[in-house]
Design a protein around this motif. Structure first.
Motif, PDB file in Angstrom:
ATOM      1  N   LYS A  44       0.774  -4.172   3.473  1.00 34.40           N
ATOM      2  CA  LYS A  44      -0.375  -4.579   4.273  1.00 34.40           C
ATOM      3  C   LYS A  44      -0.002  -5.019   5.682  1.00 34.40           C
ATOM      4  CE  LYS A  44      -3.907  -4.121   2.952  1.00 34.40           C
ATOM      5  NZ  LYS A  44      -4.974  -3.207   2.417  1.00 34.40           N
ATOM      6  N   ASN A  74      -1.865 -10.381   0.675  1.00 26.43           N
ATOM      7  CA  ASN A  74      -0.906  -9.646   1.496  1.00 26.43           C
ATOM      8  C   ASN A  74      -1.443  -9.281   2.878  1.00 26.43           C
ATOM      9  OD1 ASN A  74       1.344  -9.653  -0.181  1.00 26.43           O
ATOM     10  ND2 ASN A  74       0.589  -7.924  -1.387  1.00 26.43           N
ATOM     11  N   GLY A 185      -6.494  -0.617  -3.526  1.00 24.00           N
ATOM     12  CA  GLY A 185      -7.051  -1.950  -3.308  1.00 24.00           C
ATOM     13  C   GLY A 185      -8.268  -1.765  -2.413  1.00 24.00           C
ATOM     14  N   THR A 186      -7.991  -1.426  -1.146  1.00 27.36           N
ATOM     15  CA  THR A 186      -9.063  -0.983  -0.256  1.00 27.36           C
ATOM     16  C   THR A 186      -9.153   0.539  -0.251  1.00 27.36           C
ATOM     17  OG1 THR A 186      -7.544  -0.805   1.613  1.00 27.36           O
ATOM     18  CG2 THR A 186      -8.658  -2.928   1.292  1.00 27.36           C
ATOM     19  N   GLY A 187      -8.032   1.192  -0.620  1.00 27.64           N
ATOM     20  CA  GLY A 187      -7.959   2.646  -0.536  1.00 27.64           C
ATOM     21  C   GLY A 187      -7.382   3.131   0.786  1.00 27.64           C
ATOM     22  N   THR A 189      -4.340   2.967   1.904  1.00 25.06           N
ATOM     23  CA  THR A 189      -3.057   3.647   1.723  1.00 25.06           C
ATOM     24  C   THR A 189      -3.256   5.079   1.235  1.00 25.06           C
ATOM     25  OG1 THR A 189      -2.061   1.521   1.096  1.00 25.06           O
ATOM     26  CG2 THR A 189      -0.799   3.505   0.595  1.00 25.06           C
ATOM     27  N   GLY A 236      -4.099  -7.397  -5.854  1.00 22.87           N
ATOM     28  CA  GLY A 236      -4.164  -6.570  -4.638  1.00 22.87           C
ATOM     29  C   GLY A 236      -4.734  -5.192  -4.872  1.00 22.87           C
ATOM     30  N   SER A 281       1.322  -4.224  -8.728  1.00 21.03           N
ATOM     31  CA  SER A 281       0.677  -2.970  -8.306  1.00 21.03           C
ATOM     32  C   SER A 281       1.711  -1.846  -8.238  1.00 21.03           C
ATOM     33  CB  SER A 281      -0.042  -3.136  -6.969  1.00 21.03           C
ATOM     34  OG  SER A 281       0.865  -3.387  -5.922  1.00 21.03           O
TER      35      SER A 281
HETATM   36  N1  PMP Z   1      -0.595  -3.512  -3.767  1.00 22.72           N
HETATM   37  C1  PMP Z   1      -0.704  -4.730  -3.250  1.00 22.72           C
HETATM   38  C2  PMP Z   1       0.221  -5.801  -3.753  1.00 22.72           C
HETATM   39  C3  PMP Z   1      -1.671  -5.015  -2.287  1.00 22.72           C
HETATM   40  O1  PMP Z   1      -1.779  -6.266  -1.781  1.00 22.72           O
HETATM   41  C4  PMP Z   1      -2.535  -3.988  -1.867  1.00 22.72           C
HETATM   42  C5  PMP Z   1      -3.595  -4.247  -0.837  1.00 22.72           C
HETATM   43  N2  PMP Z   1      -4.586  -5.146  -1.210  1.00 22.72           N
HETATM   44  C6  PMP Z   1      -2.413  -2.718  -2.442  1.00 22.72           C
HETATM   45  C7  PMP Z   1      -1.418  -2.513  -3.373  1.00 22.72           C
HETATM   46  C8  PMP Z   1      -3.368  -1.593  -2.144  1.00 22.72           C
HETATM   47  O2  PMP Z   1      -3.361  -1.085  -0.867  1.00 22.72           O
HETATM   48  P1  PMP Z   1      -4.694  -0.511  -0.225  1.00 22.72           P
HETATM   49  O3  PMP Z   1      -5.553  -1.682   0.157  1.00 22.72           O
HETATM   50  O4  PMP Z   1      -4.227   0.247   0.969  1.00 22.72           O
HETATM   51  O5  PMP Z   1      -5.387   0.361  -1.216  1.00 22.72           O
END
Ligand code: PMP
Length: 335
Positions: A44, A74, A185-187, A189, A236, A281
């Motif tokens: 993040k 994060n 998490g948010t998508g 990535t 996350g 995660s």
């Molecule tokens: N793993 C962890 C530990 C996270 O903190 C996050 C983000 N919240 C993610 C994965 C997922 O990433 P994204 O938000 O880009 O989908």
């Protein structure tokens, strides 16, 4: 002369690390993108930096300005690091169920931390809604520039990975890549990376790895159906609704539902046999990589994300009494 390096210049450009055991197990070359090596120890940092840089370009943030965000931790840590380095303040709203390590890290960075009860998104008191309201109130109070980072809706989140993480993966594999898999998490990535990789090569297969309790498995597997059951101790990740970011995720080929009991042994094995300590995660991602390797067959190259550092979860994932309480087998060296 050596290049002038700053904490901000150290965000991104993480290495791809070969995951030996699961590569042997599946006959594929499986690599993890070592995002736990970022300054804030998670992927993040990239999102935080891109959101702040784009806001600066739009002049939404000025010196001494305030950044407000709702986060599982994060993103808040990444925002605090970048904010401190650039002269901004941070106000972070976090569900009180998140690990103490993440909360104390945020306090140590000087972020103002507001803990709220963990309630569903449908509840007005959910941390994401609280964050939005606080940002609106702060905006009324000051003319210094208040930025609501808004990672679920802010498309700069995707940009961080479309311009950074995706190209790094493509370059570091010399384009010899057959599959990419990660959780949501948010998508930001998966959307940024998959949209970039598919532009480079339509044949690269993209898979979602979703924990129990989230809706993205069903959404991508069953034609946009939002449904979930069960739960997961991962932090996350685990999205329950379709956001503007998810609407941009148009390149998903496969979707896997991953059980914690299948996923966690992979990260304990990585600690003791490969010296890599990760959070929950990453466990879901690695189990997803094994599923994708089975789907594609031996001889393929697969990349996933090692999202954050396991030291952020010592009181949970590496604490025998917590594991026993959750019905998860305790690694032998921790008993
Ligand atoms: N793993 C962890 C530990 C996270 O903190 C996050 C983000 N919240 C993610 C994965 C997922 O990433 P994204 O938000 O880009 O989908």
């Amino acid at each position: 002369m050596t290049k002038h390096r700053t904490i901000i210049s150290e965000i991104g450009n993480t290495p791809l690390i070969k995951l030996k055991k699961i590569s042997e197990l599946t006959g594929c070359d499986i690599y993890g993108k070592a995002e736990f090596l970022n300054p804030g120890q998670s992927i993040k940092d990239r999102t935080a930096l891109k959101i702040i840089e784009e806001a600066e370009l739009r002049k939404d943030l000025t010196k001494g300005g305030l950044i407000v965000e709702g986060t599982a931790g994060n993103t808040g840590i990444g925002l605090s690091i970048v904010a401190n380095a650039k002269g901004y303040k941070t106000k972070i709203i976090i569900p009180n169920t998140q690990s103490e390590e993440k909360k104390s890290t945020l306090r140590s960075y000087g972020a103002e931390l507001i803990e709220v009860p963990a309630v569903p998104f449908s509840d007005d008191k959910n941390y994401q809604h609280v964050a939005r309201r606080i940002a609106e109130e702060e905006t009324k109070k000051t003319n210094n520039g208040v930025l609501f980072a808004d990672q679920w809706n802010n498309l700069d989140n995707i940009k961080a990975h479309y311009e950074g993480t995706g190209p790094e993966i493509w370059n570091d594999t010399n384009g010899k890549l057959d599959g990419f898999v990660c959780s949501i998490g948010t998508g930001g990535t998966i959307t940024g990376i998959s949209n970039y990789l598919k532009e480079k090569n339509q044949n690269i297969k993209i898979a979602v790895a979703d924990p129990h309790g989230a809706s993205m498995y069903n959404y991508f597997k069953n034609n946009n159906v939002i449904a979930s059951s069960g739960n997961s101790i991962s932090e996350g990740i685990g999205l329950g609704r379709v956001t503007p970011i998810i609407k941009e995720a148009i390149n998903i080929d496969f979707s896997y539902l991953i059980d914690d009991h299948i996923a966690l042994p992979y990260i304990y094995d990585l600690v003791i046999n490969e010296g890599i300590m990760l959070g929950g995660s990453s466990a879901i991602n690695i189990a997803g990589a094994v599923e994708l390797a089975k789907e594609l067959g031996p001889g393929n190259t697969i990349v996933t994300i090692l999202c954050d550092n396991g030291n952020r979860y010592q009181s949970k994932l590496f604490n025998p009494s917590y594991l026993i309480e959750k019905g998860i087998s305790v690694p032998e060296w921790l008993t």
